[in-house]
Design a protein around this motif. Sequence first.
Motif, PDB file in Angstrom:
ATOM      1  N   GLU A   1      -2.263  -3.376  -9.946  1.00  0.00           N
ATOM      2  CA  GLU A   1      -2.719  -2.357  -8.998  1.00  0.00           C
ATOM      3  C   GLU A   1      -4.204  -2.573  -8.713  1.00  0.00           C
ATOM      4  OE1 GLU A   1      -3.436   2.473  -8.447  1.00  0.00           O
ATOM      5  OE2 GLU A   1      -2.566   1.706 -10.328  1.00  0.00           O
ATOM      6  N   TYR A   2      -4.560  -2.562  -7.444  1.00  0.00           N
ATOM      7  CA  TYR A   2      -5.951  -2.718  -7.042  1.00  0.00           C
ATOM      8  C   TYR A   2      -6.668  -1.376  -7.096  1.00  0.00           C
ATOM      9  CZ  TYR A   2     -10.076  -3.468  -4.101  1.00  0.00           C
ATOM     10  OH  TYR A   2     -11.356  -3.523  -3.618  1.00  0.00           O
ATOM     11  N   MET A   3      -7.812  -1.345  -7.784  1.00  0.00           N
ATOM     12  CA  MET A   3      -8.656  -0.165  -7.883  1.00  0.00           C
ATOM     13  C   MET A   3      -9.970  -0.445  -7.162  1.00  0.00           C
ATOM     14  SD  MET A   3      -6.511   1.563  -9.723  1.00  0.00           S
ATOM     15  CE  MET A   3      -7.360   2.985 -10.413  1.00  0.00           C
ATOM     16  N   HIS A   4     -10.381   0.454  -6.312  1.00  0.00           N
ATOM     17  CA  HIS A   4     -11.479   0.221  -5.374  1.00  0.00           C
ATOM     18  C   HIS A   4     -12.831   0.712  -5.879  1.00  0.00           C
ATOM     19  CE1 HIS A   4     -13.371   0.910  -1.206  1.00  0.00           C
ATOM     20  NE2 HIS A   4     -13.177  -0.388  -1.296  1.00  0.00           N
TER      21      HIS A   4
ATOM     22  N   PHE B   1      -8.277  -5.308 -10.572  1.00  0.00           N
ATOM     23  CA  PHE B   1      -6.823  -5.371 -10.561  1.00  0.00           C
ATOM     24  C   PHE B   1      -6.336  -5.017 -11.966  1.00  0.00           C
ATOM     25  CE2 PHE B   1      -7.839  -7.833  -6.830  1.00  0.00           C
ATOM     26  CZ  PHE B   1      -6.809  -7.530  -5.937  1.00  0.00           C
TER      27      PHE B   1
ATOM     28  N   PHE C   1      -8.849  -4.393  -0.303  1.00  0.00           N
ATOM     29  CA  PHE C   1      -7.694  -4.827  -1.096  1.00  0.00           C
ATOM     30  C   PHE C   1      -7.158  -6.151  -0.564  1.00  0.00           C
ATOM     31  CE2 PHE C   1      -2.865  -4.121  -1.416  1.00  0.00           C
ATOM     32  CZ  PHE C   1      -2.748  -4.828  -2.599  1.00  0.00           C
TER      33      PHE C   1
ATOM     34  N   VAL D   1       0.866  -1.171   0.000  1.00  0.00           N
ATOM     35  CA  VAL D   1       0.000   0.000   0.000  1.00  0.00           C
ATOM     36  C   VAL D   1       0.902   1.219   0.000  1.00  0.00           C
ATOM     37  CG1 VAL D   1      -1.746   1.329   1.233  1.00  0.00           C
ATOM     38  CG2 VAL D   1      -1.891  -1.174   1.175  1.00  0.00           C
TER      39      VAL D   1
ATOM     40  N   LYS E   1     -10.520   0.845   2.173  1.00  0.00           N
ATOM     41  CA  LYS E   1      -9.888   0.429   0.926  1.00  0.00           C
ATOM     42  C   LYS E   1      -8.810  -0.627   1.182  1.00  0.00           C
ATOM     43  CE  LYS E   1      -7.550   2.168  -3.233  1.00  0.00           C
ATOM     44  NZ  LYS E   1      -7.176   3.358  -4.036  1.00  0.00           N
TER      45      LYS E   1
ATOM     46  N   TYR F   1      -0.468  -4.185  -5.516  1.00  0.00           N
ATOM     47  CA  TYR F   1      -0.381  -2.949  -4.747  1.00  0.00           C
ATOM     48  C   TYR F   1      -1.634  -2.124  -4.924  1.00  0.00           C
ATOM     49  CZ  TYR F   1       0.704  -0.044  -8.915  1.00  0.00           C
ATOM     50  OH  TYR F   1       0.652   0.622 -10.113  1.00  0.00           O
ATOM     51  N   THR F   2      -1.819  -1.224  -3.993  1.00  0.00           N
ATOM     52  CA  THR F   2      -2.807  -0.170  -4.170  1.00  0.00           C
ATOM     53  C   THR F   2      -2.172   1.140  -3.740  1.00  0.00           C
ATOM     54  OG1 THR F   2      -5.168   0.305  -3.961  1.00  0.00           O
ATOM     55  CG2 THR F   2      -3.989  -0.203  -1.924  1.00  0.00           C
ATOM     56  N   HIS F   3      -2.774   2.234  -4.156  1.00  0.00           N
ATOM     57  CA  HIS F   3      -2.169   3.562  -4.035  1.00  0.00           C
ATOM     58  C   HIS F   3      -3.182   4.463  -3.343  1.00  0.00           C
ATOM     59  CE1 HIS F   3      -1.116   7.597  -5.778  1.00  0.00           C
ATOM     60  NE2 HIS F   3       0.106   7.135  -5.731  1.00  0.00           N
TER      61      HIS F   3
END
Length: 330
Positions: free
Chosen positions: A33-36, A48, A166, A7, A162, A137-139
């Motif tokens: 990358e995980y998008m919520h 993802f 994730f 994260v 989030k 990952y997520t941002h």
Amino acid sequence: MKKPLFVFAGQSNMLGAPVYEATEQIYYKNSAEYMHKRRRFGQRYGEFKTYAFPTGEFSYKSLDEAYGENRNADMKSTLNDHGRHVFFGASMSNLLSDEEKKVYPFAHFSEDNNRKAPSMAPYIVQGLEDKGYSCLYTHIAKGGVAIKHFLEGGAAEYFNEKVADFFSEAKEKYPDDDISEKILVWHQGESDKANGYDYYKEALYKLWENAKNLGFTKFFMVRVGYFGTDSITDVMKAQEDFCNECNEAYMITRVASFIPWKGKNDADWFIDQTSEEFTFCRDSFHGFANGHINEKGFKVIAKYAVPNIIRILYENKQPVVEKERIIGLI
């Protein structure tokens, strides 16, 4: 396959806020990358995605205000002024005119008109893939926010939501991979430079206590860089001491602190001369009123961070950080 969950959190220099867009798109081989957003719209799963830029997403505070009542997850909101309207944002690049050296205010951008802006996270992920590793990952970042943004209020609650989604979706989508390592990668502090050493270090401990409750196993620090005043050394010192004191925390690179600041005499900040590697890592040196770290700077940070990430996660070794160059820390 070992697939750690990262994260990436912080403020503008973690978000990605340079003048120029990324020179090329990055496509991942085995990372994502995980998008919520879809989850927020009531769907069972988020998404993802396997490309890099823009990184992150416009996580609007009010879905009604951003998308209206008859909304769906495929819509892109035109609601700008992200400082007011989002919990966390996406990487943005604000070039208006290269010839005239003009930039847009970042409030100009929305989910709808955003660009392919660089961010630190994808270069770290790319560096890991180049060495044969992969990750998810997520941002979760926003420009201009203090550490308090992550500790209390609606933004902190959304951060927790989030992250939890994730982690749970990664476990379900990648059941054959080892996702036991969950790492908070932190790059923040520019907005806390007036709050002092004690305040910031205590806040880091509060942040980490909450992170551990969410399931994080390690804390990776990308030390903050200079941003306008010398008092930011209080933040740097707090980050160093936190990593030295906390068993789960690691300083993975100091080099963001080694990037020069336009208008700051290097001799007043560094003990030695700055090498070419660290020059022009902010677009202010290209004549723009934007002092954020740019694509070159992100690549430099990743170059130094990735070997330490590998040492810690895959080799069970301690990081080897760069020799200190900041006068105020020696």
